[in-house]
Design an enzyme around this catalytic site. Structure first.
Site, PDB file in Angstrom:
ATOM      1  N   LYS A 247     -13.201  14.272   7.788  1.00 39.54           N
ATOM      2  CA  LYS A 247     -14.135  13.610   8.690  1.00 39.54           C
ATOM      3  C   LYS A 247     -13.994  14.062  10.136  1.00 39.54           C
ATOM      4  CE  LYS A 247     -14.257   9.701   5.614  1.00 39.54           C
ATOM      5  NZ  LYS A 247     -15.607   9.133   5.757  1.00 39.54           N
TER       6      LYS A 247
ATOM      7  N   TYR B 106      -6.284  12.272   1.326  1.00 33.47           N
ATOM      8  CA  TYR B 106      -6.308  10.955   1.965  1.00 33.47           C
ATOM      9  C   TYR B 106      -5.079  10.081   1.716  1.00 33.47           C
ATOM     10  CZ  TYR B 106      -7.566   8.019  -2.094  1.00 33.47           C
ATOM     11  OH  TYR B 106      -7.568   7.322  -3.271  1.00 33.47           O
TER      12      TYR B 106
ATOM     13  N   GLN C  23     -11.512  15.129   1.218  1.00 31.18           N
ATOM     14  CA  GLN C  23     -11.027  13.759   1.390  1.00 31.18           C
ATOM     15  C   GLN C  23     -10.165  13.295   0.205  1.00 31.18           C
ATOM     16  OE1 GLN C  23     -14.236  10.985   2.058  1.00 31.18           O
ATOM     17  NE2 GLN C  23     -12.894   9.217   2.237  1.00 31.18           N
TER      18      GLN C  23
ATOM     19  N   ARG D  22     -10.467   4.301  -7.974  1.00 28.83           N
ATOM     20  CA  ARG D  22      -9.272   3.579  -8.422  1.00 28.83           C
ATOM     21  C   ARG D  22      -9.583   2.792  -9.681  1.00 28.83           C
ATOM     22  NH1 ARG D  22      -8.922   2.790  -2.979  1.00 28.83           N
ATOM     23  NH2 ARG D  22      -9.734   0.704  -3.204  1.00 28.83           N
TER      24      ARG D  22
ATOM     25  N   GLU E   7     -22.369   9.541   6.033  1.00 26.48           N
ATOM     26  CA  GLU E   7     -22.101   8.111   5.975  1.00 26.48           C
ATOM     27  C   GLU E   7     -23.001   7.448   7.004  1.00 26.48           C
ATOM     28  OE1 GLU E   7     -17.853   7.337   6.193  1.00 26.48           O
ATOM     29  OE2 GLU E   7     -17.698   7.704   4.032  1.00 26.48           O
TER      30      GLU E   7
ATOM     31  N   THR F 109     -19.405   2.854   6.511  1.00 27.68           N
ATOM     32  CA  THR F 109     -20.642   3.102   5.770  1.00 27.68           C
ATOM     33  C   THR F 109     -21.333   1.792   5.415  1.00 27.68           C
ATOM     34  OG1 THR F 109     -19.565   5.015   4.817  1.00 27.68           O
ATOM     35  CG2 THR F 109     -21.588   4.285   3.753  1.00 27.68           C
TER      36      THR F 109
ATOM     37  N   HIS G 285     -19.793  -1.054   0.016  1.00 22.34           N
ATOM     38  CA  HIS G 285     -19.310   0.335   0.068  1.00 22.34           C
ATOM     39  C   HIS G 285     -17.861   0.414  -0.405  1.00 22.34           C
ATOM     40  CE1 HIS G 285     -18.600   4.417   1.477  1.00 22.34           C
ATOM     41  NE2 HIS G 285     -17.587   3.980   2.211  1.00 22.34           N
TER      42      HIS G 285
ATOM     43  N   GLU H  97     -22.137   7.483  -3.167  1.00 25.21           N
ATOM     44  CA  GLU H  97     -22.546   6.303  -3.926  1.00 25.21           C
ATOM     45  C   GLU H  97     -23.922   6.492  -4.566  1.00 25.21           C
ATOM     46  OE1 GLU H  97     -21.496   4.268  -0.115  1.00 25.21           O
ATOM     47  OE2 GLU H  97     -21.435   2.539  -1.459  1.00 25.21           O
TER      48      GLU H  97
ATOM     49  N   GLU I  21     -23.889   4.760   9.390  1.00 20.49           N
ATOM     50  CA  GLU I  21     -23.115   3.750  10.122  1.00 20.49           C
ATOM     51  C   GLU I  21     -23.836   3.408  11.422  1.00 20.49           C
ATOM     52  OE1 GLU I  21     -18.911   4.431  10.546  1.00 20.49           O
ATOM     53  OE2 GLU I  21     -18.802   5.740   8.778  1.00 20.49           O
TER      54      GLU I  21
ATOM     55  N   ARG J  86     -16.181  15.249   0.815  1.00 16.91           N
ATOM     56  CA  ARG J  86     -15.550  14.405  -0.210  1.00 16.91           C
ATOM     57  C   ARG J  86     -14.447  15.130  -0.976  1.00 16.91           C
ATOM     58  NH1 ARG J  86     -16.790   9.793   2.003  1.00 16.91           N
ATOM     59  NH2 ARG J  86     -19.028   9.406   2.085  1.00 16.91           N
TER      60      ARG J  86
ATOM     61  N   ASP K  81     -21.270   9.645  10.010  1.00 15.87           N
ATOM     62  CA  ASP K  81     -19.891  10.115   9.862  1.00 15.87           C
ATOM     63  C   ASP K  81     -19.869  11.139   8.721  1.00 15.87           C
ATOM     64  OD1 ASP K  81     -17.109  10.303   9.881  1.00 15.87           O
ATOM     65  OD2 ASP K  81     -16.870   8.584   8.559  1.00 15.87           O
TER      66      ASP K  81
ATOM     67  N   ASP L  56     -13.020   4.744  13.269  1.00 18.22           N
ATOM     68  CA  ASP L  56     -13.976   4.503  12.194  1.00 18.22           C
ATOM     69  C   ASP L  56     -13.440   3.417  11.271  1.00 18.22           C
ATOM     70  OD1 ASP L  56     -16.339   4.952  10.804  1.00 18.22           O
ATOM     71  OD2 ASP L  56     -15.384   6.379   9.444  1.00 18.22           O
TER      72      ASP L  56
ATOM     73  N   TYR M 268     -14.370   0.437   7.933  1.00 17.02           N
ATOM     74  CA  TYR M 268     -14.657   0.480   6.484  1.00 17.02           C
ATOM     75  C   TYR M 268     -15.072  -0.933   6.100  1.00 17.02           C
ATOM     76  CZ  TYR M 268     -13.300   1.967   1.649  1.00 17.02           C
ATOM     77  OH  TYR M 268     -13.248   2.308   0.317  1.00 17.02           O
TER      78      TYR M 268
ATOM     79  N   THR N  68     -19.303  14.233  13.907  1.00 16.46           N
ATOM     80  CA  THR N  68     -19.902  12.892  13.830  1.00 16.46           C
ATOM     81  C   THR N  68     -21.145  12.936  14.715  1.00 16.46           C
ATOM     82  OG1 THR N  68     -17.709  11.884  13.607  1.00 16.46           O
ATOM     83  CG2 THR N  68     -19.525  10.424  14.224  1.00 16.46           C
TER      84      THR N  68
END
Ligand code: CA
Length: 419
Positions: A254, A245, A241, A143, A200, A351, A134, A365, A202, A238, A234, A127, A129, A258
């Protein structure tokens, strides 16, 4: 492109000839199906509201390839044979199904009578990114909005190795996952059902021909290995995660499921819808540079439908064409270390989010991590997925008077196992 892409082509399967049909004669996607009176899964091609039985067509001597391709419960055998046969098969199917050819209704099964299975054996799943929007949104949320993209992001398609064992076909129910969760205001983690279950949106690129261990690929070589594309959800927990992560990336958040769509739309069918991606600045390193258009203009939609309601609510509309890194670049990067790629390797795009509100490909989001609930058609609100909700991805390329559709990737969320 060739005669199979002619927008004016029509089929003797009349249902394939309407402008809004996902499966006109220009598409010809492969899947695996069975039916009650013929329960062994075998390969078929979607045409209108019918499935053409390719195992039966092959047995009748109507197809190239020498036999043995389609009586399997997966299209891997065809995929492994390579692009020359893929093109030959598409041409043969187009000529068999177009108006003027001898109708062969004995080879058809109505979609409503067909059970659709995973279309290919998913040998590996990775997978990525690759949507700048996104990655910027997630980086801003977790962050720093001023430095939302990590330093590496503009230099490589960032990805992680996922689980092939839990890739399921559209229509498979999804059990809410349990995992280790540590809410910010607590000292200790707990093992509990996820309360922030998400989607997600995708696309999945399906690797057709394999590559050797120790043999890096150019982007052009990688592009030629991609057999086709599916819709891919996906599913993501959250709350699991955000705790797990760092530093190695997503893991159990995840790994539990899927969902992919049942029809693999070939890259050849998508040829008229190739389009350049965004300008890449800084210019990628030489092994990631691409010539020509490697993105695809695929219109994508996500709906959410609570249990007991009849009306799905559209929660996202976006396009695949804005992705920063193409699937071909992702595959070239994947093989860049000498990693061998296999027939049936599945590459999630990451995503797909656009710039506008309403074009964001995850609830994370769309609701800004739960701050801004969504209003659904039945009057209810959602931040994340509740038990009984059905999430459906759909997509198509819009041609002149026809569309190349992907069908759907749908799943209903069931309660978690007892903890
Ligand atoms: Ca993902």
């Amino acid at each position: 492109m060739n005669e199979t892409h002619d927008p004016g082509l029509k089929s003797w399967v009349e249902s394939a000839n309407t402008e809004t049909c996902d499966f006109p004669i220009q598409n010809l996607p492969y899947g695996v199906f069975s039916r009650a009176d013929a329960p062994a899964p075998r390969v078929g091609v979607a045409i209108g509201d019918q499935v053409l039985d390719l195992a039966a067509a092959e047995a009748a001597g109507l197809l190239p390839g020498g036999g043995g391709l389609f009586s399997n419960p997966a299209i891997n055998t065809l995929m492994a044979r390579g692009a020359a046969l893929w093109a030959e098969m598409r041409l043969a199917l187009s000529r068999m199904l177009r108006q003027g050819a001898r109708p062969r209704p004995e080879l058809l099964t109505p979609m409503t009578d067909a059970t659709l299975h995973l279309p290919f054996e998913v040998t590996e799943y990775t997978d990525f990114y690759a949507s700048r929007e996104h990655a910027t949104n997630v980086g801003s949320m977790f962050r720093d909005p001023a430095n939302a993209l990590m330093e590496n992001w503009l230099h490589m398609p960032v990805g992680y190795n996922g689980r092939a064992s839990t890739v399921v076909v559209s229509g498979t129910d999804i059990q809410r996952p349990c995992g280790q969760i540590k809410p910010p205001h607590t000292d200790q983690p707990t093992y509990a059902a996820s309360a922030k279950l998400d989607i997600e949106l995708e696309m999945g690129a399906v690797v057709g021909t394999p590559s050797e261990m120790g043999a890096p690929l150019s982007v052009a070589e990688a592009d030629a290995m991609i057999f086709g594309y599916v819709l891919l959800n996906d599913w993501s927990a959250r709350d699991v995660q955000v705790w797990e992560y760092q530093p190695l990336g997503p893991f159990q958040a995840k790994a539990f499921a899927t969902t992919i769509s049942p029809w693999v739309v070939t890259q050849e069918a998508l040829a008229p819808f190739r389009t350049p991606g965004p300008v890449q600045d800084p210019q990628p390193l030489p092994y990631l540079r691409q010539q020509g258009p490697h993105n695809f203009d695929i219109n994508l939609t996500v709906t959410m439908q609570p249990a007991g309601t009849t009306q799905p609510s559209t929660i996202c509309r976006t396009s695949f064409k804005h992705m920063y890194w193409s699937s071909a670049q992702q595959l070239a990067h994947h093989a860049g270390s000498g990693c061998a790629m296999r027939t049936g390797d599945l590459l999630g795009s990451g995503t797909i989010s656009g710039a506008a509100k309403g074009s964001l490909g995850s609830l994370l989001e769309l609701t800004w991590n739960g701050r801004d609930p969504l209003q659904l058609a039945d009057g209810s609100e959602r931040t994340f997925i509740e038990d009984g909700d059905r999430l459906t991805l759909s997509g198509h390329c819009q041609g002149d008077g026809y569309r190349i559709g992907f069908g759907q990737a749908a799943g209903t969320v069931l309660p978690a196992a007892a903890v």
